[in-house]
Write a protein that holds these residues in place. Structure first.
Motif, PDB file in Angstrom:
ATOM      1  N   ALA A   7     -31.983 -26.551  74.156  1.00 15.10           N
ATOM      2  CA  ALA A   7     -31.494 -25.328  74.952  1.00 15.10           C
ATOM      3  C   ALA A   7     -30.561 -25.814  76.039  1.00 15.10           C
ATOM      4  O   ALA A   7     -29.499 -24.947  76.099  1.00 15.10           O
ATOM      5  N   PHE A   8     -30.783 -26.749  76.786  1.00 15.91           N
ATOM      6  CA  PHE A   8     -29.913 -27.344  77.897  1.00 15.91           C
ATOM      7  C   PHE A   8     -28.454 -28.017  77.036  1.00 15.91           C
ATOM      8  O   PHE A   8     -27.306 -27.831  77.513  1.00 15.91           O
ATOM      9  N   ASP A   9     -28.761 -28.470  75.866  1.00 15.14           N
ATOM     10  CA  ASP A   9     -27.542 -28.930  75.206  1.00 15.14           C
ATOM     11  C   ASP A   9     -26.755 -28.111  74.381  1.00 15.14           C
ATOM     12  O   ASP A   9     -25.709 -28.061  74.584  1.00 15.14           O
ATOM     13  N   ALA A  10     -27.380 -26.883  74.535  1.00 14.86           N
ATOM     14  CA  ALA A  10     -26.798 -25.698  73.915  1.00 14.86           C
ATOM     15  C   ALA A  10     -25.969 -24.813  74.714  1.00 14.86           C
ATOM     16  O   ALA A  10     -25.243 -23.872  74.520  1.00 14.86           O
ATOM     17  N   ILE A  11     -25.965 -25.281  76.109  1.00 17.56           N
ATOM     18  CA  ILE A  11     -25.179 -24.654  77.237  1.00 17.56           C
ATOM     19  C   ILE A  11     -23.778 -24.393  76.900  1.00 17.56           C
ATOM     20  O   ILE A  11     -22.848 -23.448  77.042  1.00 17.56           O
ATOM     21  N   ASP A  12     -23.261 -25.679  76.516  1.00 15.64           N
ATOM     22  CA  ASP A  12     -21.693 -25.665  76.141  1.00 15.64           C
ATOM     23  C   ASP A  12     -21.394 -24.500  74.879  1.00 15.64           C
ATOM     24  O   ASP A  12     -20.375 -23.803  74.868  1.00 15.64           O
ATOM     25  N   ALA A  13     -22.321 -24.531  74.039  1.00 19.10           N
ATOM     26  CA  ALA A  13     -22.176 -23.655  72.892  1.00 19.10           C
ATOM     27  C   ALA A  13     -22.316 -22.251  73.229  1.00 19.10           C
ATOM     28  O   ALA A  13     -21.461 -21.145  72.898  1.00 19.10           O
ATOM     29  N   LEU A  14     -22.950 -21.947  74.202  1.00 23.30           N
ATOM     30  CA  LEU A  14     -23.110 -20.792  74.773  1.00 23.30           C
ATOM     31  C   LEU A  14     -22.089 -20.190  75.707  1.00 23.30           C
ATOM     32  O   LEU A  14     -21.461 -18.995  75.771  1.00 23.30           O
ATOM     33  N   LEU A 135     -34.736 -19.201  78.648  1.00 19.26           N
ATOM     34  CA  LEU A 135     -33.705 -18.103  79.213  1.00 19.26           C
ATOM     35  C   LEU A 135     -32.459 -18.574  78.691  1.00 19.26           C
ATOM     36  O   LEU A 135     -31.462 -17.698  78.342  1.00 19.26           O
ATOM     37  N   ILE A 136     -31.932 -19.914  78.312  1.00 20.10           N
ATOM     38  CA  ILE A 136     -30.777 -20.199  77.753  1.00 20.10           C
ATOM     39  C   ILE A 136     -30.630 -19.693  76.466  1.00 20.10           C
ATOM     40  O   ILE A 136     -29.705 -19.326  75.838  1.00 20.10           O
ATOM     41  N   LEU A 137     -31.817 -19.728  75.729  1.00 23.00           N
ATOM     42  CA  LEU A 137     -31.773 -19.263  74.114  1.00 23.00           C
ATOM     43  C   LEU A 137     -31.849 -17.976  74.228  1.00 23.00           C
ATOM     44  O   LEU A 137     -31.281 -17.374  73.206  1.00 23.00           O
ATOM     45  N   ARG A 138     -32.606 -17.141  74.923  1.00 17.13           N
ATOM     46  CA  ARG A 138     -32.622 -15.683  75.297  1.00 17.13           C
ATOM     47  C   ARG A 138     -30.844 -15.286  75.503  1.00 17.13           C
ATOM     48  O   ARG A 138     -30.379 -14.245  74.772  1.00 17.13           O
ATOM     49  N   ARG A 139     -30.283 -15.830  76.314  1.00 20.01           N
ATOM     50  CA  ARG A 139     -28.831 -15.460  76.465  1.00 20.01           C
ATOM     51  C   ARG A 139     -28.115 -15.698  75.443  1.00 20.01           C
ATOM     52  O   ARG A 139     -27.300 -14.997  75.069  1.00 20.01           O
ATOM     53  N   ARG A 162     -24.473 -23.673  64.311  1.00 19.27           N
ATOM     54  CA  ARG A 162     -25.610 -24.190  65.132  1.00 19.27           C
ATOM     55  C   ARG A 162     -26.627 -22.982  65.473  1.00 19.27           C
ATOM     56  O   ARG A 162     -27.695 -23.021  65.431  1.00 19.27           O
ATOM     57  N   TYR A 163     -25.937 -21.866  66.077  1.00 21.15           N
ATOM     58  CA  TYR A 163     -26.871 -20.714  66.515  1.00 21.15           C
ATOM     59  C   TYR A 163     -27.493 -20.069  65.267  1.00 21.15           C
ATOM     60  O   TYR A 163     -28.559 -19.979  65.292  1.00 21.15           O
ATOM     61  N   VAL A 164     -26.933 -20.063  64.193  1.00 15.86           N
ATOM     62  CA  VAL A 164     -27.537 -19.296  63.028  1.00 15.86           C
ATOM     63  C   VAL A 164     -28.803 -20.303  62.524  1.00 15.86           C
ATOM     64  O   VAL A 164     -29.754 -19.688  62.343  1.00 15.86           O
ATOM     65  N   GLY A 165     -28.364 -21.643  62.597  1.00 17.29           N
ATOM     66  CA  GLY A 165     -29.830 -22.467  62.005  1.00 17.29           C
ATOM     67  C   GLY A 165     -30.770 -22.354  63.053  1.00 17.29           C
ATOM     68  O   GLY A 165     -32.090 -22.190  62.772  1.00 17.29           O
TER      69      GLY A 165
END
Length: 250
Positions: A7-14, A135-139, A162-165
């Motif tokens: 989740a925290f690694d995905a913040i840049d993708a968000l 919350l990061i993944l919900r967002r 990455r989001y799709v997977g």
């Protein structure tokens, strides 16, 4: 990598997803922003304002996790709806800037969340509880799904791999524990993800099956496509409202 680390690694993708969203909104003129979205009864301005207020609501939950003082996601459903209706009356530039600034506020607070607060439990407006890191993944769902809802040229084909997977695996795990009455036409279906070599059974298997790539399946199960690219034995059922309460925290 644990799911919380993911989740925290995905913040840049968000952040990148939010930038794409803002670019789509910035390309619309005033009339384009007032045009209908893919959500019944809502204009694109409604969708944009909802995205901004969602970011603020999730900031409330980050603050709850940080301080230990309970802060509801929204004061009430009525206030949530009133804030969206009020926000729609603003000008185009103000709405677009609101989406940009609120998105940045959320990811800024998420990055700054103390490590010892990441597992603190918070409560969604829908009533389910989960750790603050989720919350990061919900967002991420909100940004990517509602970008499609703008009906402004961005669709499931544009979602990052990455989001799709993550989102497809998460959706299937969440649906697999739903009671049959929450899965009207899908109860008993085997869902086969052809490009990932994975599958899930929704309830007690009946022999019914739907198959497709992760992207095609996510578009269908999230209600963001009509099921293009999904093969089924017989008519393709209508999926239940999405997203679902996370299975891992029930």
């Amino acid at each position: 990598m644990s799911t919380s680390e993911f989740a925290f690694d995905a913040i840049d993708a968000l952040d990148a997803g939010a930038a794409r969203l803002v670019a789509t909104l910035s390309a619309l003129d005033e009339a384009g922003l007032r045009a209908p979205s893919a959500l019944p009864g809502w204009s694109r301005a409604h969708v944009a304002t909802h995205i901004a207020r969602n970011a603020d609501s999730l900031c409330n939950l980050l603050e709850w996790a940080r301080t230990g003082t309970e802060i509801p996601q929204y004061p009430s459903v009525e206030q949530r709806n009133a804030d969206i209706e009020a926000g729609v009356r603003r000008g185009r530039d103000e709405i677009v800037e609101d989406v940009r600034a609120s998105a940045a506020r959320f990811t800024g607070l998420a990055r700054a969340l103390p490590v010892d607060a990441r597992d603190a439990r918070v409560r969604a407006m829908a009533g389910f509880e989960h750790p603050a890191w989720y919350l990061i993944l919900r967002r991420w769902h909100e940004v990517e799904a509602h970008h499609v809802d703008l009906a402004a040229g961005y669709g499931p084909a544009d979602w990052p791999d990455r989001y799709v997977g993550w989102a497809l695996r998460s959706t299937l795990a969440d649906m697999a524990v739903l009671p049959a009455e929450r899965l009207p036409g899908l109860a008993g279906h085997r869902i086969v993800v052809t490009d990932l070599g994975e599958e899930a059974v929704l309830g007690e298997a009946t022999g019914a099956e739907a198959s497709g790539t992760a992207r095609a399946l996510l578009g269908w199960l999230s209600g963001r496509s009509d099921g293009a690219g999904v093969a089924a034995r017989g008519a393709l059922p209508e999926p239940p409202p999405w997203p679902h309460a996370p299975a891992g925290f029930r």
